[in-house]
Design an enzyme around this catalytic site. Sequence first.
Site, PDB file in Angstrom:
ATOM      1  N   GLU A  19       1.885   0.931  -7.112  1.00 25.53           N
ATOM      2  CA  GLU A  19       2.676   1.018  -5.883  1.00 25.53           C
ATOM      3  C   GLU A  19       3.437  -0.281  -5.564  1.00 25.53           C
ATOM      4  O   GLU A  19       4.602  -0.227  -5.187  1.00 25.53           O
ATOM      5  CB  GLU A  19       1.777   1.373  -4.691  1.00 25.53           C
ATOM      6  CG  GLU A  19       1.230   2.789  -4.723  1.00 25.53           C
ATOM      7  CD  GLU A  19       2.271   3.854  -4.405  1.00 25.53           C
ATOM      8  OE1 GLU A  19       3.370   3.525  -3.925  1.00 25.53           O
ATOM      9  OE2 GLU A  19       1.980   5.035  -4.651  1.00 25.53           O
ATOM     10  N   ASP A  39       8.450   2.292   2.504  1.00 24.02           N
ATOM     11  CA  ASP A  39       7.020   2.057   2.309  1.00 24.02           C
ATOM     12  C   ASP A  39       6.768   0.557   2.346  1.00 24.02           C
ATOM     13  O   ASP A  39       7.600  -0.220   1.869  1.00 24.02           O
ATOM     14  CB  ASP A  39       6.563   2.629   0.966  1.00 24.02           C
ATOM     15  CG  ASP A  39       6.876   4.114   0.835  1.00 24.02           C
ATOM     16  OD1 ASP A  39       6.668   4.850   1.813  1.00 24.02           O
ATOM     17  OD2 ASP A  39       7.319   4.536  -0.246  1.00 24.02           O
TER      18      ASP A  39
END
Length: 142
Positions: free
Chosen positions: A52, A70
């Site tokens: 991620e 994000d």
Amino acid sequence: MKASFVVLALLLVTVSHCAGKTFTRCGLALELDRQGLDRGKMNDWVCLVEKESARNTSAIGGPNRNGSYDYGLFQINGNIWCSLGVAGGDCNIKCEDLLDDDITDDVRCAKKIYRRHKFYAWNGWKNGCLNKVIPDVHYCFN
């Protein structure tokens, strides 16, 4: 108008935060353990973070298909879990608070996400860790 607000807000977040950190693999495992994440799932947690954010606490990802961004180590979504400029979202946190080197609030929110969705909430885990050979970090605890 909304798009220019998001771009301006992201610019301010990027300029205003300067205390990010990139963990080593073992440094991350040890910190996640200290923060109370289950050692039995530590390989998955570390793999998730590597996929991620590349272990970078100041990572900002996006825009996603829905225009959201994000934030941080776990790439926590700003449409659902946090809010820009004010504590909000399901984790009741400011998104920019997920970008510093104190990952206490990041872990608290990641635990909430995990309780609801397990690791399936994270595309990085689904695409890069699920049913794949992933790093074993248990040697970090010796």
